[in-house]
Design a protein around this motif. Structure first.
Motif, short mmCIF file in Angstrom:
data_model
loop_
_atom_site.label_atom_id
_atom_site.label_comp_id
_atom_site.label_asym_id
_atom_site.label_seq_id
_atom_site.Cartn_x
_atom_site.Cartn_y
_atom_site.Cartn_z
N PHE A 193 -4.87 -16.65 63.41
CA PHE A 193 -5.99 -15.97 64.06
C PHE A 193 -7.12 -16.98 64.25
O PHE A 193 -7.89 -17.22 63.32
CB PHE A 193 -6.44 -14.77 63.23
CG PHE A 193 -5.28 -13.95 62.75
CD1 PHE A 193 -4.49 -13.25 63.65
CD2 PHE A 193 -4.95 -13.91 61.40
CE1 PHE A 193 -3.40 -12.52 63.22
CE2 PHE A 193 -3.86 -13.19 60.96
CZ PHE A 193 -3.08 -12.49 61.87
N ARG A 203 -13.07 -10.94 59.84
CA ARG A 203 -12.18 -12.00 60.37
C ARG A 203 -12.30 -13.25 59.51
O ARG A 203 -11.30 -13.87 59.14
CB ARG A 203 -12.54 -12.31 61.82
CG ARG A 203 -11.73 -13.46 62.42
CD ARG A 203 -12.30 -13.88 63.77
NE ARG A 203 -12.17 -12.83 64.75
CZ ARG A 203 -11.13 -12.73 65.60
NH1 ARG A 203 -10.15 -13.62 65.54
NH2 ARG A 203 -11.07 -11.76 66.48
N VAL A 222 -10.63 -12.86 56.00
CA VAL A 222 -9.17 -12.96 56.06
C VAL A 222 -8.74 -14.40 56.31
O VAL A 222 -7.83 -14.92 55.64
CB VAL A 222 -8.61 -12.03 57.16
CG1 VAL A 222 -7.11 -12.28 57.35
CG2 VAL A 222 -8.85 -10.57 56.79
N ASN A 223 -9.39 -15.05 57.26
CA ASN A 223 -9.01 -16.43 57.55
C ASN A 223 -9.25 -17.37 56.38
O ASN A 223 -8.49 -18.31 56.14
CB ASN A 223 -9.77 -16.93 58.79
CG ASN A 223 -9.07 -16.56 60.09
OD1 ASN A 223 -7.85 -16.42 60.12
ND2 ASN A 223 -9.82 -16.39 61.15
N ALA A 239 -8.65 -7.09 56.26
CA ALA A 239 -7.65 -7.07 57.32
C ALA A 239 -7.52 -5.66 57.89
O ALA A 239 -7.37 -5.48 59.11
CB ALA A 239 -6.30 -7.54 56.76
N TRP A 265 -10.48 -4.89 60.04
CA TRP A 265 -10.38 -5.63 61.28
C TRP A 265 -9.68 -4.77 62.35
O TRP A 265 -9.85 -4.98 63.55
CB TRP A 265 -9.59 -6.91 61.03
CG TRP A 265 -9.65 -7.96 62.08
CD1 TRP A 265 -10.01 -7.83 63.39
CD2 TRP A 265 -9.30 -9.34 61.91
NE1 TRP A 265 -9.91 -9.03 64.05
CE2 TRP A 265 -9.48 -9.98 63.17
CE3 TRP A 265 -8.85 -10.10 60.84
CZ2 TRP A 265 -9.22 -11.32 63.36
CZ3 TRP A 265 -8.60 -11.44 61.02
CH2 TRP A 265 -8.79 -12.06 62.27
N VAL A 272 -2.78 -8.57 61.91
CA VAL A 272 -3.51 -9.22 60.83
C VAL A 272 -3.12 -8.59 59.49
O VAL A 272 -2.83 -9.29 58.51
CB VAL A 272 -5.04 -9.08 61.06
CG1 VAL A 272 -5.81 -9.65 59.88
CG2 VAL A 272 -5.43 -9.78 62.35
N GLU A 273 -3.14 -7.28 59.43
CA GLU A 273 -2.78 -6.59 58.19
C GLU A 273 -1.34 -6.92 57.80
O GLU A 273 -1.05 -7.18 56.62
CB GLU A 273 -2.95 -5.09 58.37
CG GLU A 273 -2.69 -4.30 57.09
CD GLU A 273 -2.93 -2.80 57.28
OE1 GLU A 273 -2.58 -2.05 56.35
OE2 GLU A 273 -3.45 -2.40 58.34
N THR A 293 0.34 -9.60 58.51
CA THR A 293 0.40 -10.99 58.04
C THR A 293 -0.02 -11.08 56.58
O THR A 293 0.65 -11.74 55.77
CB THR A 293 -0.52 -11.88 58.90
OG1 THR A 293 -0.02 -11.90 60.23
CG2 THR A 293 -0.57 -13.30 58.36
#
Length: 792
Positions: free
Chosen positions: A475, A518, A521-522, A551, A554, A559-560, A562
Motif C-alpha cells: 500500500f 494507513r 498499518v504501513n 486496517a 481503513w 488491507v485487512e 494482508t
C-alpha cells in the motif's frame, strides 16, 4: 592549553584505557574548548594538516564516533591543535593514541559493553553527593548496591550519575559492562518506557538471540538476572517514573551497581540509598558559568555573574543555557545578559525555577528558521531525531537542517548523546510544545506530523527491501517529503532499524492517536520483516495485532486481509500452528468475498505450511495445491515471491516421504523465479533443491545445486543461506567419503559469519544448529536426517 593536562582541568588523554575512552576524552576536549560545531571545526582543521586540504564536517564528526576501530592520527592531531592546544599537548594526544592503538589493537573491545553517555567537562561541585555515591559503590556490600539520585527537573541528576559512573569505570570498577537506559518517566507526551521493552534491548545486547527472548515481563526479568549474575556490571537507569518501572530491571547479584535518577522519591524501593539533589550554591553556579564562558569574562564582572547565578535559580540546566548565550555572543557583557534575564517575567508551569527567563531568552535570540525548527521539535513524535527526519518535519533541505541542529546544540537547546542523533531535555521538550501550541497553526501541525510519519514509513520500507529483500509495501505511501536515507548494504539497514526502533514504535503510537490508519498499518508492515529477521515472532505478533483495528477502520478489505495473513504467517513461524489458522481463515473469507486472489493465494500458502507444522502433511498438500492453482491468474503469478508456493508443495511432499516428486516442483519454481528476476527466491529454491537431492542420496546433484545457490546468496548478502549452502555441500561431500573436503566446506560456512558482532553470530549459529544441514552430520537414526524442513 598548556602541555601539562590536568593542571588546568582539560581532559587528559593519558587516562584513556582504550579507543572508546580516547574518543570520549577527545569529545570532552571539544566541549572544553567551547563545543565548536563539526562544520566550524572542519574549517579550522583543514589548513593545519600537512599538506593542507579541505575536510568535510562529516569526516570530523566520524572521529567522535565511539564505534570507530581506528582513527586517522594526523586528523586527530589537527583537531587537537584546532581546539587550541600547543605543540606539547598535541604530542601527548599523539602518544596516547598510539599507546591505545597498541594496547587494545584498536579492533577488540574484549566484549565489554560500554553504553554510558559522555561525562561532560562542565560538571562541577556535588562533592558531598558524589562522595556518598562512591562510598556506596566501593564499600564491598554483600547485596546489590542501588543508589537513587532524586531531585527536580534540570537539577543535574543525570550528570551526577554519569560523572560517578565514569569515575568508577576509570578506577577499574564494574569493568565487565555498563548498560544505560533512559526510562523517559516524565515525557509529557508519551508513556514511560515499558520495562519489558528495555529488557528486550538489554538481553539482545547481552547476546541473547531475539527468538530466545521470552515474551513475558517476568520471564525476561528472570533471564536478565541470570545473564548478569556475577558480572562486574553497572546499570544507569535514567529518568525513572517509579519503583514499579524499576523492579523488573534490577539484577540480584552483589557484583552489580545500579544508579537511578528520578524526579520522584523512591523510598519504597527496597535497599536503595537515596541521594537528594538541591540547587547549586552561588559559587558553584558561577564556576559553571566560568567554565563555559571563560574565566576572564566572569572575573571581569563578578557582580553580574552572581546576579546571573541568582536569576538561574541554581539550576545547572538554566546556567548552561545562559552561559551558552554568552559564549556565542562575545560582544555581550554579563551585565547585559543579567538585565535581559531580569526583564522576562513570564513563568513556566513546569516547576523549574529561573527556567522561563532563560528559555525565552534562548528561543527569542534564535534566527527565525531555527525558532521554527525548535517549536516543531515540540510535536516531533520521536524520542530522538536526525537531520534527515527533521527535513521531513520541516520541509527544509538536509544542509539547512544540519546547520540549524548544530546551532541549537551550540545554544544547549538540544543535546547529542549518540553521534548525529539529537534529543531534547524533558523541560525543553515541554517548552517547545508550548511554543508550538502558541505559534503553529493547526494546518502546519497536521502537515508536519503527517510528513514525518510518512517519512518513517518510507525509510523503514526502503531499509527492509535491502535488509530482507522484501518487495515494496503493498500500500504505497505516496509522495514523501524530506531527505531520503540511502543504505549501502543490509548491515547498514539493520543498524538503522536498531537505532530507530523506539522511534518507529512512537511513530506508530502517534499515527494511532491522530487517526492516520494507513500510516499505522504501513509502519507495522514495514517493521515486521525486521522483527522476522531477528526471529522475534512475539514482537511481530504485537505489531500486527495493534495494526489490525487500523486496517479495519481503513475499510479496505485487501488491507485487512494482508494484516491477517501476515499474522497467520507469524504465528506459524512461532510454531503456534493451530493458532495460526484463525487469522488465516478470516483472511481467506475476506479475500474470497472480495475477489482478492492474491491474498487468497498467500493465506492458502501459509495455511498449508501450518498443517505441515502439526503433522497433517496430506491436508497441507491439498491446500498448497489450491494455492498453486491460483498462480494461473496474472495478478498472482506476476506478484514477487508467489513462486514460494512451489517450495510449500515440496515441503508437504517431503513430509509425505515423496522427495522425488518434490524435485519437479522446486525446479519449476526456480524457473519461474528466474523469469521474474527474483534472485532471492532462486537462491532459496536452489538451496532447497540441494537439500532434496541430499535426501535422495544424489550427492553430486546436491553439490551442484548448493554451488549454484552460493554465489546468489553471497551477492544478496543472505548470510544464513550462504552458510547453510556451504554446510549442505559439506554434508554431501561427507556422504561421498570426502571428509577433508567436507571439513573445509564447513570451515568456509563458519567463515561467512566471521565479521558479525557476537550477538548476531550467536543468532546465526543457533539457526544453523537447527538446520537439517547442520555439520557434522547427526547419527543416521536421528529424526530429520532424511526429510527435514525446507527453507521457508
Amino acid at each position: 592549553m598548556s602541555g601539562n593536562a590536568g593542571t588546568t582541568g582539560e581532559p587528559d588523554p593519558e587516562h584513556a584505557a582504550d579507543l572508546v575512552e580516547f574518543i570520549e576524552l577527545l569529545d570532552q576536549l571539544r566541549m572544553w574548548a567551547g563545543s565548536p560545531s563539526t562544520r566550524a571545526l572542519a574549517k579550522r582543521v583543514g589548513p593545519l594538516l600537512r599538506p593542507p586540504r579541505t575536510i568535510s564536517h562529516s569526516t570530523v564528526a566520524e572521529v567522535f564516533q565511539t564505534s570507530r576501530r581506528r582513527l586517522d592520527l594526523d586528523l586527530v592531531a589537527g583537531i587537537v591543535r584546532a581546539l587550541g592546544a600547543d605543540d606539547a599537548t598535541v604530542a601527548r594526544w599523539r602518544t596516547a593514541y598510539l599507546r591505545v592503538l597498541r594496547d587494545t589493537k584498536a579492533a577488540d573491545f574484549g566484549g565489554v559493553l560500554r553504553q554510558l553517555p559522555v561525562d561532560l567537562p562542565t560538571f562541577i561541585g556535588r562533592e558531598k553527593e558524589l562522595a556518598a555515591l562512591m562510598d556506596a559503590a566501593t564499600e564491598g556490600s554483600r547485596t546489590l548496591v542501588i543508589s537513587a539520585i532524586e531531585g527536580m527537573a534540570g537539577i543535574g541528576k543525570t550528570q551526577l550519575a554519569l560523572h560517578a559512573a565514569h569515575r568508577l569505570v576509570r578506577a577499574g570498577r564494574y569493568a565487565d559492562l555498563q548498560l544505560y537506559a533512559n526510562l523517559r518517566g516524565f515525557d509529557p507526551y508519551h508513556e514511560p518506557s515499558d520495562p519489558a521493552a528495555i529488557l528486550d534491548v538489554f538481553l539482545r545486547q547481552l547476546q541473547v538471540p531475539a527468538a530466545r527472548v521470552p515474551a513475558g515481563l517476568d520471564e525476561r526479568a528472570a533471564m536478565f538476572r541470570d545473564r548478569i549474575h556475577g558480572r562486574q556490571a553497572l546499570l544507569l537507569l535514567d529518568n525513572a517514573a517509579d519503583d514499579n518501572q524499576l523492579r523488573p530491571l534490577l539484577p540480584a547479584s552483589s557484583s552489580c551497581l545500579v544508579l537511578i535518577t528520578s524526579r520522584r522519591t523512591l523510598a519504597s524501593l527496597e535497599g536503595a540509598r537515596t541521594v537528594a539533589l538541591d540547587v547549586l550554591d552561588p559559587s558553584e553556579s558561577i564556576e559553571m558559568l566560568s567554565r563555559i564562558v571563560g574565566p576572564e569574562r566572569v572575573a571581569a564582572e563578578p557582580r553580574a555573574a552572581a546576579r546571573i547565578a541568582e536569576l538561574c535559580g541554581g539550576l545547572p540546566l538554566a546556567v548552561s543555557l545562559a552561559a551558552a548565550r554568552l559564549r556565542s555572543r562575545p560582544v555581550w557583557t554579563l551585565r547585559y545578559l543579567a538585565d535581559r534575564l531580569a526583564t522576562t517575567l513570564d513563568q513556566m508551569t513546569t516547576g523549574g525555577r529561573g527556567l522561563s527567563q532563560v528559555f525565552d531568552l534562548s528561543y527569542q535570540g534564535l534566527p527565525t528558521a531555527a525558532q521554527r525548527v525548535f517549536r516543531l521539535l515540540g510535536i516531533h513524535p520521536a524520542g530522538d531525531f536526525t537531520a534527515s527526519s527533521i527535513t521531513a518535519l520541516t520541509g527544509m533541505d538536509l544542509g539547512e537542517a544540519e546547520r540549524i541542529l548544530e546551532l541549537l546544540q551550540d545554544e544547549k537547546l538540544i543535546q547529542q548523546k549518540v553521534l548525529n542523533r539529537f534529543e531534547l531535555h524533558d523541560l525543553l521538550r515541554a517548552y517547545a510544545a508550548e511554543r508550538a501550541a502558541a505559534e503553529i497553526s493547526e494546518q502546519e501541525r497536521s502537515e508536519a506530523i503527517a510528513a514525518v510519519l510518512n517519512w518513517y514509513v518510507a525509510t523503514a520500507s526502503a531499509a527492509v527491501q535491502l535488509a530482507n529483500r522484501q518487495p515494496p509495501l503493498p500500500f504505497p505511501t505516496g509522495d514523501v517529503r524530506g531527505e531520503s536515507v540511502r543504505f549501502v548494504d543490509a548491515k547498514q539497514a539493520l543498524a538503522w532499524y536498531d537505532l530507530e526502533r523506539p522511534n518507529l514504535l512512537r511513530a506508530f503510537s502517534a499515527a494511532a492517536a491522530f487517526g492516520h490508519d494507513r500510516t499505522a498499518v504501513n509502519l507495522a508492515l514495514a517493521m515486521k520483516p525486521f522483527e522476522d529477521i531477528a526471529r522475534s515472532w512475539r514482537e511481530s505478533e504485537r505489531l500486527l495485532r495493534a495494526a489490525l483495528p487500523h486496517a479495519r477502520r481503513w475499510a479496505a478489505p485487501d488491507v485487512e486481509a494482508t494484516v491477517l495473513q501476515q499474522l497467520g504467517f507469524t504465528l506459524f513461524q512461532d510454531n503456534r500452528f493451530e493458532q495460526a489458522l484463525d487469522p488465516l481463515e478470516e483472511a481467506l473469507a475476506l479475500s474470497r468475498e472480495n475477489g482478492d486472489l492474491l491474498n487468497e493465494h498467500l493465506a492458502l500458502n501459509v495455511k498449508a505450511l501450518a498443517y505441515t507444522g502439526f503433522g497433517d502433511h496430506r491436508q497441507g498438500l491439498e491446500i498448497a495445491l489450491q494455492a498453486l492453482a491460483l498462480r494461473e491468474h496474472d495478478e498472482v503469478r506476476q506478484t514477487p515471491r508467489t513462486t514460494g508456493v512451489y517450495n510449500t508443495v515440496a515441503t508437504c511432499l517431503h513430509g509425505l516421504g515423496r522427495p522425488a516428486e518434490a524435485v519437479a516442483h522446486i525446479i519449476t519454481g526456480t524457473a519461474e523465479a528466474q523469469a521474474q528476476n527474483d534472485w532471492l527466491m532462486v537462491a532459496v529454491a536452489k538451496h532447497n533443491l540441494g537439500f532434496t537431492y541430499l535426501v535422495l542420496e544424489r550427492f553430486a546433484d546436491a553439490i551442484t545445486a548448493f554451488e549454484e545457490s552460493v554465489p546468489l546468496s553471497h551477492d544478496l548478502g543472505f548470510l544464513y543461506l550462504h552458510a547453510d549452502d556451504l554446510n549442505g555441500i559439506a554434508r554431501a561431500l561427507h556422504a561421498q567419503g570426502r571428509v577433508s573436503e567436507a571439513e573445509e566446506s564447513h570451515r568456509k560456512a563458519l567463515a561467512v559469519l566471521d565479521d558479525l558482532p557476537e550477538a548476531a553470530l550467536a543468532h546465526y549459529l543457533s539457526r544453523l544448529d537447527e538446520s537439517p544441514l547442520r555439520y557434522p552430520p547427526p547419527p543416521a537414526d536421528e529424526p530429520g536426517e532424511r526429510n527435514g524442513p525446507l527453507t521457508r
